[in-house]
Design an enzyme around this catalytic site. Structure first.
Site: not given
Ligand code: PEP
Length: 243
Positions: A9, A11, A89, A91, A159, A165, A203
């Protein structure tokens, strides 16, 4: 068997110059027999069409077309070359107030356009600390996953919001508990609940990917930051290929 998927992803990151990362990945993983999914910003979807990877949008509107300035429909994503779309997601849930009902409507719009929806769910830190993780998962699964879902049209990404992040990763026991719970819920609701791909996200890095992929009911990862550079994403893909 659920399909193994290494999903990136991007973003709100990525310029035309970023496509060179995909060419590096193609050299290393162009023949992979797992699915490699790249979700770039909308502006790069068409430009990704000539890669061997699956391409996804990061969001879609519930409507096919109309007066929705700035939005993108699932049909437009498909027309641009996408075969997947992320829905729900965290976000989007946080920044845009997306509710479970809206996520379900977006996922249904994705199915109507022939896209696979990667439906994202996960608890906040406060919810985990309050012992509410599995309740949140249940609420999001029942509210965000349409009744018309099946394993061909739907991927679930767990997630935990606090792991996205942040560099913080749940223990493998915590991931195992939630993924087993999701599997049980899917199996009780859908005839092919055992076949849905379940991704872990939050992460994921080359250094922890193998341990995470060894967890039962983890069929791959949704990766944010570490998907932007081929040098970071490639070891994650390699770890999934070797499970
Ligand atoms: C994500 O954006 O879905 C995500 C898991 O980000 P990160 O791997 O940076 O934690």
């Amino acid at each position: 068997m659920p399909r193994k998927i290494a999903a990136g992803n991007w973003k709100m990151n990525g310029m035309k110059s970023s496509l060179s990362e995909l060419r590096i990945l193609e050299d290393k993983h162009g023949d992979a027999d797992i699915a490699i999914l790249i979700c770039p910003p909308f502006t790069l979807i068409s430009a990704c069409e000539d890669t061997p990877f699956d391409i996804g949008g990061q969001d879609c509107h519930t409507a096919e077309a109309g007066a929705h300035t700035g939005d993108i429909s699932a049909e437009m994503l498909a027309d641009a070359g996408a075969s997947y779309v992320l829905t729900g997601h965290s976000e989007r849930r946080t920044d845009h107030g997306e509710t479970d009902a809206l996520v379900a409507a977006k996922s249904q719009a994705a199915y109507n356009a022939g896209l696979i929806a990667v439906i994202c769910i996960g608890e906040t830190l406060e919810e985990r600390e309050a012992g509410q993780t599995l309740d949140v998962i249940d609420r999001q699964l029942s509210g965000s996953v349409p009744q018309s879902a099946d394993a061909l049209t739907t991927v679930i990404a767990y997630e935990p919001v606090w792991a996205i992040g942040t560099g913080k990763v749940p223990t493998t026991e915590q991931i195992a508990q939630v993924h087993a719970h999701i599997r049980t819920r899917l199996q009780s609701r859908f005839d092919d609940g055992a076949e849905f791909s379940l991704l872990y996200g939050g992460s994921v890095k080359g250094s922890n990917a193998a341990d995470i992929f060894a967890v039962p009911n983890v069929d791959g990862a949704l990766v944010g930051g570490a998907s932007l550079k081929a040098a970071d994403f490639s070891p994650i893909i390699a770890a999934l290929e070797s499970v």
